[in-house]
Design a protein around this motif. Sequence first.
Motif, short mmCIF file in Angstrom:
data_model
loop_
_atom_site.label_atom_id
_atom_site.label_comp_id
_atom_site.label_asym_id
_atom_site.label_seq_id
_atom_site.Cartn_x
_atom_site.Cartn_y
_atom_site.Cartn_z
N HIS A 118 -62.25 61.71 -45.36
CA HIS A 118 -63.30 60.86 -45.95
C HIS A 118 -63.18 60.84 -47.48
O HIS A 118 -63.53 59.87 -48.13
CB HIS A 118 -64.69 61.38 -45.58
N HIS A 130 -59.93 55.51 -42.39
CA HIS A 130 -60.40 55.97 -41.07
C HIS A 130 -61.20 54.89 -40.35
O HIS A 130 -61.76 53.99 -40.98
CB HIS A 130 -61.20 57.27 -41.21
N SER A 153 -62.36 54.99 -47.96
CA SER A 153 -63.33 56.09 -47.94
C SER A 153 -63.10 57.00 -49.13
O SER A 153 -62.02 57.55 -49.29
CB SER A 153 -63.18 56.87 -46.63
N HIS A 155 -65.67 59.56 -50.30
CA HIS A 155 -66.93 60.31 -50.40
C HIS A 155 -66.73 61.73 -49.88
O HIS A 155 -65.93 61.95 -48.99
CB HIS A 155 -68.04 59.61 -49.63
N GLU A 179 -72.02 56.53 -41.02
CA GLU A 179 -71.24 55.70 -41.96
C GLU A 179 -72.00 54.45 -42.39
O GLU A 179 -71.53 53.73 -43.26
CB GLU A 179 -69.90 55.30 -41.33
MN MN Z 1 -65.97 57.98 -44.50
#
Ligand code: MN
Length: 219
Positions: A118, A130, A153, A155, A179
Amino acid sequence: MIRETYTGAVLTAGGLPLILPIAGQDAAVVADYLEAVDGLIFSGGEDVAPACYGEARDERCQEPDPDRDLFEIAVARAALQRRLPVFGICRGLQLLNVAAGGTLYQDLACRPGTMSYHSARPPERRRLIHPVRIHPATRLSAIMGVRESLVTSTHHQFVKDVAPGFRASAESAEDGIVEAIEQADYPFLVAVQWHPERMVHEHAPHLALFRALVEAARR
Ligand code: MN
């Protein structure tokens, strides 16, 4: 600081982007700002201060920016009261969740089984990292028109408790973290943990999110 990808995505979707400077918590100032706009994007950025959701700061949480947190929380709460169209992206999702009474995990490692991908590093900002599953019968699925999507992503924090009145509308396919969130009985309140602004030129479902915001803002 606001990246050009955000303003560019709004322009691409037919909207006119304006940037609000951080300007304290004075209710009259916040109200004047909200008079000047038809909708809001809460953008990506640093971690929200855990004090905003009643927790002590873990060492893995970034140094917070209290001025930005307090201004954005004031703007978010006033916007929700006025039922303005609101779209949250990454930190923006987290900020909206906190402003409405939800909580966050301060780091991916705080929840066992959470995938490390992530938190993609800057060279991978535009890479599809992802898959996410979009829950059927949500506003998000109606807008994006797909059941699953690959997303960028960047985070390392994520939703722990979804705010009262909100619901999760997407989860990461492999580890099930939240999400996306939305408020069902609200004209337009959608937030995603990924970065659709980096994907608007190649991936129509992500441009559709900005188009939906602009359409809601027009009404
Ligand atoms: Mn993510």
